[in-house]
Write a protein that holds these residues in place. Structure first.
Motif, PDB file in Angstrom:
ATOM      1  N   LEU A 136       0.825  -1.294  -0.066  1.00 54.69           N
ATOM      2  CA  LEU A 136      -0.079   0.032   0.124  1.00 54.69           C
ATOM      3  C   LEU A 136       0.832   1.137   0.100  1.00 54.69           C
ATOM      4  O   LEU A 136       0.557   2.192  -0.683  1.00 54.69           O
ATOM      5  CB  LEU A 136      -0.918  -0.022   1.283  1.00 54.69           C
ATOM      6  N   ASP A 288       0.683  -4.778   8.675  1.00 56.72           N
ATOM      7  CA  ASP A 288       0.149  -4.243   7.442  1.00 56.72           C
ATOM      8  C   ASP A 288      -1.150  -4.995   6.932  1.00 56.72           C
ATOM      9  O   ASP A 288      -1.323  -4.959   5.770  1.00 56.72           O
ATOM     10  CB  ASP A 288       1.490  -5.027   6.531  1.00 56.72           C
ATOM     11  N   ARG A 297      -2.925   5.693  16.826  1.00 56.02           N
ATOM     12  CA  ARG A 297      -3.121   5.677  15.562  1.00 56.02           C
ATOM     13  C   ARG A 297      -4.436   6.523  15.006  1.00 56.02           C
ATOM     14  O   ARG A 297      -4.172   7.103  13.704  1.00 56.02           O
ATOM     15  CB  ARG A 297      -3.548   4.219  15.356  1.00 56.02           C
ATOM     16  N   HIS A 374      -7.946  -1.556  -0.486  1.00 55.05           N
ATOM     17  CA  HIS A 374      -6.789  -2.533  -0.528  1.00 55.05           C
ATOM     18  C   HIS A 374      -6.846  -3.985  -0.147  1.00 55.05           C
ATOM     19  O   HIS A 374      -5.876  -4.756  -0.263  1.00 55.05           O
ATOM     20  CB  HIS A 374      -5.483  -1.878  -0.183  1.00 55.05           C
ATOM     21  N   ASN A 481      -3.849  -1.988 -10.113  1.00 51.01           N
ATOM     22  CA  ASN A 481      -2.256  -1.379  -9.637  1.00 51.01           C
ATOM     23  C   ASN A 481      -1.346  -1.400 -10.744  1.00 51.01           C
ATOM     24  O   ASN A 481      -1.568  -2.107 -11.851  1.00 51.01           O
ATOM     25  CB  ASN A 481      -1.828  -2.317  -8.581  1.00 51.01           C
ATOM     26  N   GLU A 671      -5.459 -12.048  -1.720  1.00 47.79           N
ATOM     27  CA  GLU A 671      -4.389 -11.080  -2.025  1.00 47.79           C
ATOM     28  C   GLU A 671      -4.977 -10.056  -3.063  1.00 47.79           C
ATOM     29  O   GLU A 671      -5.412 -10.231  -4.212  1.00 47.79           O
ATOM     30  CB  GLU A 671      -3.096 -11.507  -2.854  1.00 47.79           C
ATOM     31  N   SER A 673      -4.194  -7.286  -4.753  1.00 48.48           N
ATOM     32  CA  SER A 673      -3.795  -7.278  -6.132  1.00 48.48           C
ATOM     33  C   SER A 673      -2.235  -7.895  -6.095  1.00 48.48           C
ATOM     34  O   SER A 673      -1.985  -8.695  -6.893  1.00 48.48           O
ATOM     35  CB  SER A 673      -3.595  -5.796  -6.268  1.00 48.48           C
ATOM     36  N   GLY A 674      -1.508  -7.369  -5.331  1.00 45.45           N
ATOM     37  CA  GLY A 674       0.095  -7.634  -5.316  1.00 45.45           C
ATOM     38  C   GLY A 674       0.537  -6.491  -6.364  1.00 45.45           C
ATOM     39  O   GLY A 674       0.005  -6.195  -7.383  1.00 45.45           O
TER      40      GLY A 674
HETATM   41  O1  NBY Z   1      -1.866  -3.156  -0.943  1.00 49.23           O
HETATM   42  C1  NBY Z   1      -1.726  -4.152  -0.017  1.00 49.23           C
HETATM   43  C2  NBY Z   1      -2.425  -5.450  -0.659  1.00 49.23           C
HETATM   44  O2  NBY Z   1      -2.334  -6.523   0.490  1.00 49.23           O
HETATM   45  C3  NBY Z   1      -1.805  -5.682  -1.941  1.00 49.23           C
HETATM   46  O3  NBY Z   1      -2.517  -7.041  -2.401  1.00 49.23           O
HETATM   47  C4  NBY Z   1      -1.794  -4.554  -2.786  1.00 49.23           C
HETATM   48  O4  NBY Z   1      -1.199  -5.004  -3.915  1.00 49.23           O
HETATM   49  C5  NBY Z   1      -1.476  -3.258  -2.094  1.00 49.23           C
HETATM   50  C6  NBY Z   1      -1.549  -2.062  -3.109  1.00 49.23           C
HETATM   51  O5  NBY Z   1      -2.986  -2.296  -3.388  1.00 49.23           O
HETATM   52  N1  NBY Z   1      -1.846  -3.756   1.371  1.00 49.23           N
HETATM   53  C7  NBY Z   1      -1.213  -3.522   2.290  1.00 49.23           C
HETATM   54  O6  NBY Z   1      -0.102  -3.136   1.924  1.00 49.23           O
HETATM   55  N2  NBY Z   1      -1.529  -2.901   3.471  1.00 49.23           N
HETATM   56  C8  NBY Z   1      -1.146  -2.109   4.372  1.00 49.23           C
HETATM   57  O7  NBY Z   1       0.220  -2.054   4.269  1.00 49.23           O
HETATM   58  C9  NBY Z   1      -1.658  -1.780   5.407  1.00 49.23           C
HETATM   59  C10 NBY Z   1      -1.091  -0.843   6.425  1.00 49.23           C
HETATM   60  C11 NBY Z   1      -1.575  -0.547   7.512  1.00 49.23           C
HETATM   61  C12 NBY Z   1      -2.808  -1.260   7.913  1.00 49.23           C
HETATM   62  C13 NBY Z   1      -3.603  -2.036   7.102  1.00 49.23           C
HETATM   63  C14 NBY Z   1      -2.906  -2.563   5.850  1.00 49.23           C
HETATM   64  N3  NBY Z   1      -3.382  -0.857   9.114  1.00 49.23           N
HETATM   65  O8  NBY Z   1      -4.557  -1.193   9.181  1.00 49.23           O
HETATM   66  O9  NBY Z   1      -2.843  -0.149   9.972  1.00 49.23           O
END
Ligand code: NBY
Length: 830
Positions: A136, A288, A297, A374, A481, A671, A673-674
């Motif tokens: 993300l 994540d 937060r 996401h 993405n 997942e 997207s990845g």
């Molecule tokens: O976002 C990712 C997905 O898992 C992946 O499939 C996708 O390609 C990418 C971009 O769209 N999600 C992700 O990285 N999520 C986080 O990093 C994240 C960070 C913090 C929190 C939740 C998720 N949080 O709740 O604090």
């Protein structure tokens, strides 16, 4: 500011703002000036850090005029601006990208050489700003790169964490987290603007009052506040003169400390408020996927969102701007739910401060936001307890209630008598505790909602937000993405970039579909040889790095099989581990002769959230398996496992170009997207993957012959789930699986201590929530097809070339065009 009506260029001073001459001599002069007058040292006395800072500041000078001009155009023009709201930006190192954007790599390298400096040592000095967790955060960084390259005016808003994602080290195979003090030696890339501080309120209560038109109004009487200090970063486009801005907020106490208490001698108490306030931007939360619902937060989220909205309205828009026109001037893209408190914040600004009627304010607000989701994991959807939200942001909670009430009224009108539906769609959940569902608020308050790959967008409509997509189908869309080819091909893989450019010209860097022109060369033996040589050179570069960085000595000629991403059960690092152990077991049990095994080097890279116990056990097990296999003479040079610590953007840029096989093995439907999958394909790795996230689209584009598909589909996963999944059945009925798991459970990899692998093993055999055992056989079969393909190097290289040629779709430039067309309804500047 002087002469606001003059053309922008006449506001730029001649001299210091004009970039230095783009010659080696001009560069040396600017560099020495920075070293002497900026850093205050002579070359002969300078440290590597002095030289790095001076070099960075020199490159910066070349971007400065473009930055000033882009900013002025943004403020003075009347075009719609993208306000990208993201709690994370995983930028990676900046020096290389700035040199690339300015086309100064060769000049800078030669200039440094003439100064007796190895530029590689200066590049290595930079600590990457790790202001994100994973996909993300990295996506946000790719998006702002593409927008700058496409001349789209954009301000990226975020948080200047003093400590980014932790640095991972291993002690006896276990993850140990070390704080990431990326600012310790100073960052030359940020521009602090303390004079542009913004006050952010928290706590307190609300009051009713009557304005002079007799209208009942509400005001928020806050309990405490902090200051937000903006730090600006340049976001240079690729050689187009555009330099957009990333504005990251840092928290500072309103009052330095209480002088009265200080004078009384109680120093600790006197600075407590300061410490409290400044904690807000102290550290990135390392989760994540599973939000923790922590008060700090929510403070972070509101802090950066309040600063950003205020900044845009007060400083970017002209003073007399009519806020009814706001949706024509800005679209705030919400990067997941983390910034969603911006929706009630804009309502508060419009209604409480600017005096708009509710309905008009709501109409404006809903057109100013768009929301990207996401995830598909239910546990990843953010909720805030009403108790916490009401305590921290009492006015926002009232506004959310009001939004909800009016929205549910509409729903009841549309579906008379369907009270269950209204309850399902309520922003407020009642169980297990009263809480606010941020994804619902985001959906209701946005003009558009998108997922990040076709499959996920479909599941988002059908499974995550079905009532909402039924209610407002046109609101939902997909934008698959993408990744920036500048960083992930041009910078990371210079050899491949040169080969591509020599073959089809250089247009591909900003028009990635042009990679198609490589297709015919897949059948050209000469080109294949060159392509294979690039891959081999990248491997050797990686092995040199891992030798110095991690003390790993890896064989020069083996298939490089790579699984790098955050550690999560749904991503199934354990499935990869089972494959490795099964190959090893085949050899040591005498089932397969060693000369029948295709040599493979397995690379893992993964950080586990510090509180994610099972993920940390999996890391320990991978390290244990690696240590055992690497030390076993029976498989030496044939099977090797490397798990370099602290996988980050910098390491990704070295690993991805060297990979032969890209592992994208999440359980289907999990997942979103990845994006790693795209980076690998674009660098000529073949994918072994499930039908999940953007893998689906990769496979469609590169073709089934050039992709190793395995595993259940999402509907099959659902069906198995409905039937009742019992992992033990798979264990009992599959001999190979049993031998593999038994070897792990026996303590073979943990010095005979069975307890050390028990948690991972028990979880697999008794729970296995992500169906690793169900996909095991299919995965092994696909790996056998991988081996067969790899035995034929010409066929393999041909497939690798086709992966590159057919993956141009996965440029983040294309993603940005899709956002412009489908969501922002805006186009690049002429
Ligand atoms: O976002 C990712 C997905 O898992 C992946 O499939 C996708 O390609 C990418 C971009 O769209 N999600 C992700 O990285 N999520 C986080 O990093 C994240 C960070 C913090 C929190 C939740 C998720 N949080 O709740 O604090």
């Amino acid at each position: 500011r002087v002469g606001p009506t003059l053309p922008v260029s006449s506001e730029l001073a001649a001299g210091p703002v004009e970039p230095p001459a783009s010659t080696v001599e001009g560069f040396i002069e600017a560099f020495l000036r920075e070293l002497n007058y900026g850093q205050g040292v002579l070359l002969s006395r300078s440290t590597i850090n002095d030289q790095y800072l001076a070099l960075a500041r020199t490159v910066r000078e070349y971007l400065m005029a473009g930055w000033l001009e882009t900013g002025a155009l943004r403020r003075e023009g009347d075009r719609k601006i993208v306000g990208y709201l993201s709690a994370e930006y995983l930028l990676g190192r900046q020096l290389g990208n700035a040199l690339l954007a300015t086309n100064l790599q060769d000049i800078a390298e030669e200039a440094m050489r003439r100064c007796g400096i190895d530029i590689a040592a200066l590049r290595a000095q930079e600590i990457e700003p790790g202001l994100g967790n994973g996909g993300l955060g990295r996506l946000a960084a790719c998006f702002v790169d593409s927008l700058a390259t496409m001349d789209v005016p954009c301000i990226g808003y975020g948080i200047r964490y003093e400590y980014g994602i932790f640095r991972q080290t291993f002690e006896n195979g276990r993850q140990v987290e070390v704080p990431d003090s990326w600012l310790a030696l100073g960052s030359p890339w940020e521009f602090p603007h303390p004079e542009r501080q913004v006050r952010v309120d928290f706590g307190g209560h609300t009051e009713k009052w009557t304005d002079d038109q007799g209208r009942e109004r509400t005001r928020w009487v806050p309990g405490w506040n902090v200051l937000g200090i903006p730090y600006h970063h340049m976001v240079p486009g690729f050689r187009n003169g555009t330099v957009n801005t990333l504005r990251l907020w840092s928290a500072k106490a309103t009052q330095a400390f209480d002088l009265q208490i200080f004078n009384s001698g109680d120093y600790a108490t006197a600075v407590r408020a300061q410490t409290f306030a400044e904690n807000i931007s102290k550290v990135l939360y390392p989760e994540d996927s599973t939000p923790q619902g922590k008060e700090l937060r929510l403070q972070q989220q509101y802090f950066f969102v309040a600063c950003s909205l205020h900044d845009f309205i007060a400083n970017t828009l002209p003073k007399d701007f009519d806020l009814r026109q706001l949706p024509e001037r800005i679209i705030f893209q919400l990067n997941d739910t983390h910034p969603v408190i911006a929706i009630p914040e804009l309502m508060r600004i419009l209604v409480d401060i600017k005096g708009f009627d509710w309905d008009e304010a709501w109409d404006i607000t809903r057109r100013c936001f768009a929301y990207t989701c996401h995830t598909l994991l239910p546990e990843a959807l953010e909720v805030w307890s009403v108790e916490l939200l009401g305590r921290l942001l009492p006015r926002h909670l009232e506004i959310i209630y009001q939004i909800n009430e009016l929205f549910l009224e509409e729903v009841r009108q549309a579906f008379p008598g369907d009270e269950m539906r209204a309850r399902r769609m309520s922003i407020i959940a009642e169980h297990p505790e009263r809480s606010v569902r941020m994804a619902y608020l985001a959906t209701i308050g946005s003009a558009k909602v998108n997922g990040v790959a076709e499959l996920q967008s479909q599941l988002l409509r059908d499974k995550v937000l079905p009532d909402f997509s039924e209610y407002e189908p046109a609101k939902f869309t997909n934008v698959t993405n993408g990744v920036t080819p500048r960083r992930f091909i041009y910078l990371a893989n210079r050899r491949l970039s040169n080969l591509i450019t020599d073959t089809i010209g250089s247009e591909w860097v900003t028009d990635l579909d042009r990679l198609r022109e490589l297709e015919p060369y897949a059948d050209d033996a000469g080109f294949r040889a060159e392509f294979a040589a690039v891959k081999q050179a990248n491997k050797e570069r990686l092995f040199r790095l891992l030798s110095v960085r991690d003390g790993l000595e890896l064989p020069q000629h083996a298939m490089l099989d790579v699984l790098v991403k955050r550690l999560h059960e749904y991503k199934r690092q354990t499935l990869k581990l089972l494959h490795i152990v099964s190959l090893y077991e085949d050899v040591i049990s005498g089932t397969v002769a060693i000369d029948q095994v295709v040599p493979r080097t397995f690379i893992f890279g993964a950080k586990a959230a510090p509180g994610y116990h099972l993920a940390k056990e999996i890391i320990f097990l991978i390290n244990s398996v690696a240590a055992t296999i690497n030390a076993d003479e029976r498989v030496k040079g044939v099977l090797s496992v490397a798990f370099p610590a602290n996988y980050n953007v910098t390491l990704a840029e070295k690993i991805i170009p060297a990979a032969d096989l890209s592992e994208q093995i999440s359980l289907a439907g999990k997942e979103a997207s990845g994006t790693g999958n795209m980076k690998f394909a674009l660098n000529g790795a073949l994918t072994i993957g499930t039908d999940d996230g953007a893998n689906v689209e990769i496979r469609q584009l590169v073709g089934d012959d050039n992709f190793f598909l395995f595993g259940m589909t999402e509907p099959e996963v659902e069906a198995l789930h409905a039937r009742g999944y019992n992992p033990a059945e798979y264990y009992e009925s599959n001999d190979k699986l049993q031998r593999t798991i038994n070897l792990i459970a026996s303590g073979h990899f943990t010095d005979g201590d069975r307890a050390l692998s028990a948690q991972v093993v028990d979880n697999l055999v008794t729970q296995d929530p992500f169906m690793v055992l169900a996909d095991f056989q299919s995965y092994l079969d696909a790996q056998a097809r991988v081996d067969a393909a790899y035995r034929d190097p010409e066929r393999w290289t041909r497939s690798a070339i086709l992966n590159v040629a057919r993956s141009g779709f996965f440029s983040s430039d294309r993603s940005m065009r899709d956002y412009l067309d489908r969501i922002w309804l805006s186009s690049p500047v002429e």
